[in-house]
Scaffold this motif. Structure first.
Motif, PDB file in Angstrom:
ATOM      1  N   LYS A   1      -1.965 -28.420  39.096  1.00 13.22           N
ATOM      2  CA  LYS A   1      -1.473 -29.065  40.379  1.00 13.22           C
ATOM      3  C   LYS A   1      -0.985 -30.306  39.965  1.00 13.22           C
ATOM      4  CE  LYS A   1      -0.516 -28.094  43.888  1.00 13.22           C
ATOM      5  NZ  LYS A   1       0.768 -27.395  44.270  1.00 13.22           N
ATOM      6  N   SER A   2      -1.963 -30.946  38.872  1.00 14.08           N
ATOM      7  CA  SER A   2      -1.594 -32.304  38.564  1.00 14.08           C
ATOM      8  C   SER A   2      -0.542 -32.344  37.683  1.00 14.08           C
ATOM      9  CB  SER A   2      -2.872 -33.078  37.942  1.00 14.08           C
ATOM     10  OG  SER A   2      -3.705 -33.139  39.101  1.00 14.08           O
ATOM     11  N   GLY A   3       0.129 -31.438  37.218  1.00 14.35           N
ATOM     12  CA  GLY A   3       0.994 -31.235  35.979  1.00 14.35           C
ATOM     13  C   GLY A   3       0.471 -31.456  34.673  1.00 14.35           C
ATOM     14  N   GLU A   4      -0.764 -31.216  34.527  1.00 13.03           N
ATOM     15  CA  GLU A   4      -1.511 -31.324  33.053  1.00 13.03           C
ATOM     16  C   GLU A   4      -1.462 -30.116  32.489  1.00 13.03           C
ATOM     17  OE1 GLU A   4      -5.107 -33.678  33.124  1.00 13.03           O
ATOM     18  OE2 GLU A   4      -4.955 -33.876  35.211  1.00 13.03           O
ATOM     19  N   TYR A   5      -0.360 -29.558  32.232  1.00  8.78           N
ATOM     20  CA  TYR A   5      -0.006 -28.236  31.585  1.00  8.78           C
ATOM     21  C   TYR A   5      -0.697 -28.063  30.193  1.00  8.78           C
ATOM     22  CZ  TYR A   5       2.992 -27.759  35.718  1.00  8.78           C
ATOM     23  OH  TYR A   5       3.233 -27.755  36.973  1.00  8.78           O
ATOM     24  N   GLU A   6      -0.517 -29.328  29.439  1.00 10.96           N
ATOM     25  CA  GLU A   6      -1.150 -29.234  28.006  1.00 10.96           C
ATOM     26  C   GLU A   6      -2.636 -29.072  28.033  1.00 10.96           C
ATOM     27  OE1 GLU A   6      -1.414 -29.187  23.833  1.00 10.96           O
ATOM     28  OE2 GLU A   6       0.397 -28.766  25.351  1.00 10.96           O
ATOM     29  N   PHE A   7      -3.243 -29.444  29.089  1.00  4.72           N
ATOM     30  CA  PHE A   7      -4.662 -29.459  29.232  1.00  4.72           C
ATOM     31  C   PHE A   7      -4.925 -27.889  29.550  1.00  4.72           C
ATOM     32  CE2 PHE A   7      -8.731 -28.441  31.381  1.00  4.72           C
ATOM     33  CZ  PHE A   7      -9.561 -29.467  30.878  1.00  4.72           C
ATOM     34  N   VAL A   8      -4.195 -27.470  30.093  1.00  6.50           N
ATOM     35  CA  VAL A   8      -4.223 -25.735  30.726  1.00  6.50           C
ATOM     36  C   VAL A   8      -4.121 -24.968  29.423  1.00  6.50           C
ATOM     37  CG1 VAL A   8      -3.515 -23.904  32.042  1.00  6.50           C
ATOM     38  CG2 VAL A   8      -3.803 -26.322  33.198  1.00  6.50           C
ATOM     39  N   ARG A   9      -2.971 -25.365  28.833  1.00  4.91           N
ATOM     40  CA  ARG A   9      -2.781 -24.590  27.596  1.00  4.91           C
ATOM     41  C   ARG A   9      -3.692 -24.749  26.564  1.00  4.91           C
ATOM     42  NH1 ARG A   9      -1.982 -25.083  22.658  1.00  4.91           N
ATOM     43  NH2 ARG A   9      -2.076 -27.466  22.400  1.00  4.91           N
ATOM     44  N   GLN A  10      -4.421 -25.877  26.113  1.00  9.10           N
ATOM     45  CA  GLN A  10      -5.390 -26.201  25.297  1.00  9.10           C
ATOM     46  C   GLN A  10      -6.690 -25.477  25.785  1.00  9.10           C
ATOM     47  OE1 GLN A  10      -6.134 -30.269  24.693  1.00  9.10           O
ATOM     48  NE2 GLN A  10      -4.127 -30.622  23.900  1.00  9.10           N
ATOM     49  N   GLU A  11      -7.141 -25.236  27.051  1.00  8.27           N
ATOM     50  CA  GLU A  11      -8.185 -24.558  27.414  1.00  8.27           C
ATOM     51  C   GLU A  11      -8.179 -23.228  27.305  1.00  8.27           C
ATOM     52  OE1 GLU A  11     -10.942 -25.431  31.084  1.00  8.27           O
ATOM     53  OE2 GLU A  11      -9.014 -24.644  31.933  1.00  8.27           O
ATOM     54  N   LEU A  12      -7.018 -22.620  27.555  1.00  2.00           N
ATOM     55  CA  LEU A  12      -6.642 -21.173  27.288  1.00  2.00           C
ATOM     56  C   LEU A  12      -6.647 -20.849  25.914  1.00  2.00           C
ATOM     57  CD1 LEU A  12      -3.843 -20.449  30.236  1.00  2.00           C
ATOM     58  CD2 LEU A  12      -6.327 -19.635  30.367  1.00  2.00           C
ATOM     59  N   SER A  13      -6.220 -21.681  25.083  1.00  2.98           N
ATOM     60  CA  SER A  13      -5.874 -21.300  23.799  1.00  2.98           C
ATOM     61  C   SER A  13      -7.553 -21.259  23.120  1.00  2.98           C
ATOM     62  CB  SER A  13      -5.019 -22.288  23.089  1.00  2.98           C
ATOM     63  OG  SER A  13      -3.718 -22.193  23.260  1.00  2.98           O
ATOM     64  N   LYS A  14      -8.323 -22.121  23.562  1.00  2.00           N
ATOM     65  CA  LYS A  14      -9.567 -22.300  23.049  1.00  2.00           C
ATOM     66  C   LYS A  14     -10.491 -20.795  23.495  1.00  2.00           C
ATOM     67  CE  LYS A  14     -13.419 -25.076  21.909  1.00  2.00           C
ATOM     68  NZ  LYS A  14     -13.735 -26.344  21.432  1.00  2.00           N
ATOM     69  N   ILE A  15     -10.405 -20.471  24.635  1.00  5.96           N
ATOM     70  CA  ILE A  15     -10.763 -19.354  25.225  1.00  5.96           C
ATOM     71  C   ILE A  15     -10.367 -18.325  24.234  1.00  5.96           C
ATOM     72  CG2 ILE A  15     -11.060 -17.701  26.954  1.00  5.96           C
ATOM     73  CD1 ILE A  15     -11.112 -20.181  28.751  1.00  5.96           C
TER      74      ILE A  15
END
Length: 90
Positions: free
Chosen positions: A39-53
């Motif tokens: 929601k904050s537009g931090e899509y790179e954070f979301v991508r990194q989190e999913l990639s690590k998982i």
């Protein structure tokens, strides 16, 4: 057997939960994306989190769950593109 990993802000917690779920016999991991970061537009954070998982899950299927009721159409498109970039399976 599926395992559901709820939204977290700390990669360590996520990866430990994934490792435990796999150790307990899960062969698929369902991950609720981080709603606040998206929601904050931090899509790179979301991508990194999913990639690590996904890296921790190795060949096991990882599914990203998007709580679409919290997002408008433009945000959903950006989140979907982010999920594709992350390498998750669904």
């Amino acid at each position: 057997m599926d395992a559901l990993i709820a939204e977290h802000r700390d990669f360590t917690v996520d990866t430990n939960e994934v490792k435990q779920a796999l150790s307990d016999g899960a062969d698929e991991i369902d991950v609720v994306i981080n709603i606040g970061r998206a929601k904050s537009g931090e899509y790179e954070f979301v991508r990194q989190e999913l990639s690590k998982i996904k890296r921790v899950a190795k060949k096991n299927i990882v599914k990203a769950i998007i709580e679409t009721c919290y997002f408008d159409d433009n945000e959903i498109v950006k989140i979907c593109k982010t999920c594709v970039k992350s390498g998750v399976d669904f």
